[in-house]
Enzyme design. Structure first.
Site, PDB file in Angstrom:
ATOM      1  N   ASP A 198     -50.345  16.647  11.947  1.00 12.96           N
ATOM      2  CA  ASP A 198     -51.258  15.816  11.101  1.00 12.96           C
ATOM      3  C   ASP A 198     -51.056  14.520  11.520  1.00 12.96           C
ATOM      4  O   ASP A 198     -49.942  13.881  11.544  1.00 12.96           O
ATOM      5  CB  ASP A 198     -50.773  16.041   9.657  1.00 12.96           C
ATOM      6  CG  ASP A 198     -51.031  17.311   9.117  1.00 12.96           C
ATOM      7  OD1 ASP A 198     -51.974  18.227   9.681  1.00 12.96           O
ATOM      8  OD2 ASP A 198     -50.459  18.069   8.156  1.00 12.96           O
ATOM      9  N   GLU A 241     -60.590  19.237   7.742  1.00 17.85           N
ATOM     10  CA  GLU A 241     -59.282  18.376   8.109  1.00 17.85           C
ATOM     11  C   GLU A 241     -59.257  17.466   9.219  1.00 17.85           C
ATOM     12  O   GLU A 241     -58.799  17.989  10.233  1.00 17.85           O
ATOM     13  CB  GLU A 241     -57.826  19.229   7.915  1.00 17.85           C
ATOM     14  CG  GLU A 241     -57.935  19.885   6.514  1.00 17.85           C
ATOM     15  CD  GLU A 241     -56.337  20.399   6.439  1.00 17.85           C
ATOM     16  OE1 GLU A 241     -55.691  20.580   7.518  1.00 17.85           O
ATOM     17  OE2 GLU A 241     -56.087  20.933   5.113  1.00 17.85           O
TER      18      GLU A 241
HETATM   19 ZN    ZN Z   1     -51.987  19.965   8.805  1.00 16.00          ZN
END
Ligand code: ZN
Length: 274
Positions: A198, A241
């Site tokens: 991330d 995302e």
């Molecule tokens: Zn993630």
């Protein structure tokens, strides 16, 4: 007492048998040295066609992928071969882990290395990734920096227990249905694979940053692919995302772009059916 004891042992035997039965599918179909091993990475067009049909992709996507595959089958099979070799060498690199399919029970990623002291921008010390993914991330960060872009690494490997904490906290804060849209249940997270990253703020605001635009244009050159793209909730099971990338290797990232509309989940479903 005697019956309870016997029942317990029978249960243990059944569990052991189930684990044994599931091993071949978890760790590759062909044992090393078996006659099939040499051909394990060979796939003909008939098998590829069957896998595409079995993958149960949305009808439109399936048709478009089939058209590309049929337009140049030799090129498709040649581009597919290195993925199968990768999978043979490391079954978890391209392992499908999503809402419907869990990782092997309590899976722990091997060869995790610390991202500290590697010249990366990290949000905190102690972040870890599998060795190959960490090297690719280093190369990618260096290339981004050379173009004036900083890739802040915010979350990487998460153990089963850590993911349990993340998921439970989200359930408490937003209720189960909403939590399932933004976080994976323990045992289903790509972060547990040790190959997911991330970036930045881990919020929708990331999509507006230079780093996000750079990743969109360049990540696949380094073997990273966006896991949960915009407008793909029906397919991936998760909200968009913009910050979450998974290392799949260069061959997979380029096959995904060339034949699978750049959608990682299409490729994973296809490979899983192959
Ligand atoms: Zn993630």
């Amino acid at each position: 007492m005697q019956n309870q004891f016997q029942a317990k042992h029978l249960r243990a035997a059944v569990i052991a048998a189930c684990i044994m039965a599931s091993l071949p599918s978890l760790w590759g179909q062909k044992g090393a040295g078996s006659p099939e091993a040499a051909n394990g990475t060979k796939v003909d067009l008939a098998r590829a066609r069957a896998a595409l049909a079995a993958a149960k992709l949305p009808t439109r996507a399936e048709a478009s992928i089939r058209a590309r595959m049929e337009a140049a089958p030799e090129a498709f099979l040649a581009a597919l071969a290195p993925l199968l070799a990768d999978r043979e060498a490391d079954p978890m690199l391209l392992y499908r882990a999503d809402k419907a399919k869990a990782l092997p029970d309590r899976y722990e990623a091997p060869d995790l290395v610390s991202l500290d002291g590697k010249g990366l921008s990290v949000s905190k010390a102690g972040l870890r990734l599998r060795r190959e993914a960490a090297s690719a991330l280093q190369a990618m960060s260096k290339a981004a920096r050379a173009e004036g872009v900083t890739l802040l690494v915010s979350s990487t490997y998460r153990s089963y227990d850590y993911q349990t904490g993340v998921f439970d906290r989200n359930v408490k804060e937003m209720g189960r249905a909403a939590a399932e849209m933004v976080s994976a249940m323990p045992g289903h997270s790509q972060h547990q694979l040790g190959t997911a990253v991330d970036f930045g703020s881990i919020t929708d605001a990331f999509a507006q940053t230079k780093a996000s635009r750079w990743l969109e244009a360049n990540a696949r050159r380094f073997g990273f692919s966006l896991s949960f793209p915009k407008g793909m909730t029906e397919v991936t099971g998760y909200n968009w995302e913009s910050w979450h990338y998974r290392y799949v290797g260069k061959a997979a990232a380029s096959l995904e772009a060339a034949y699978f509309e750049g959608v990682q989940q299409y490729l994973m479903l296809f490979l899983d059916a192959l």
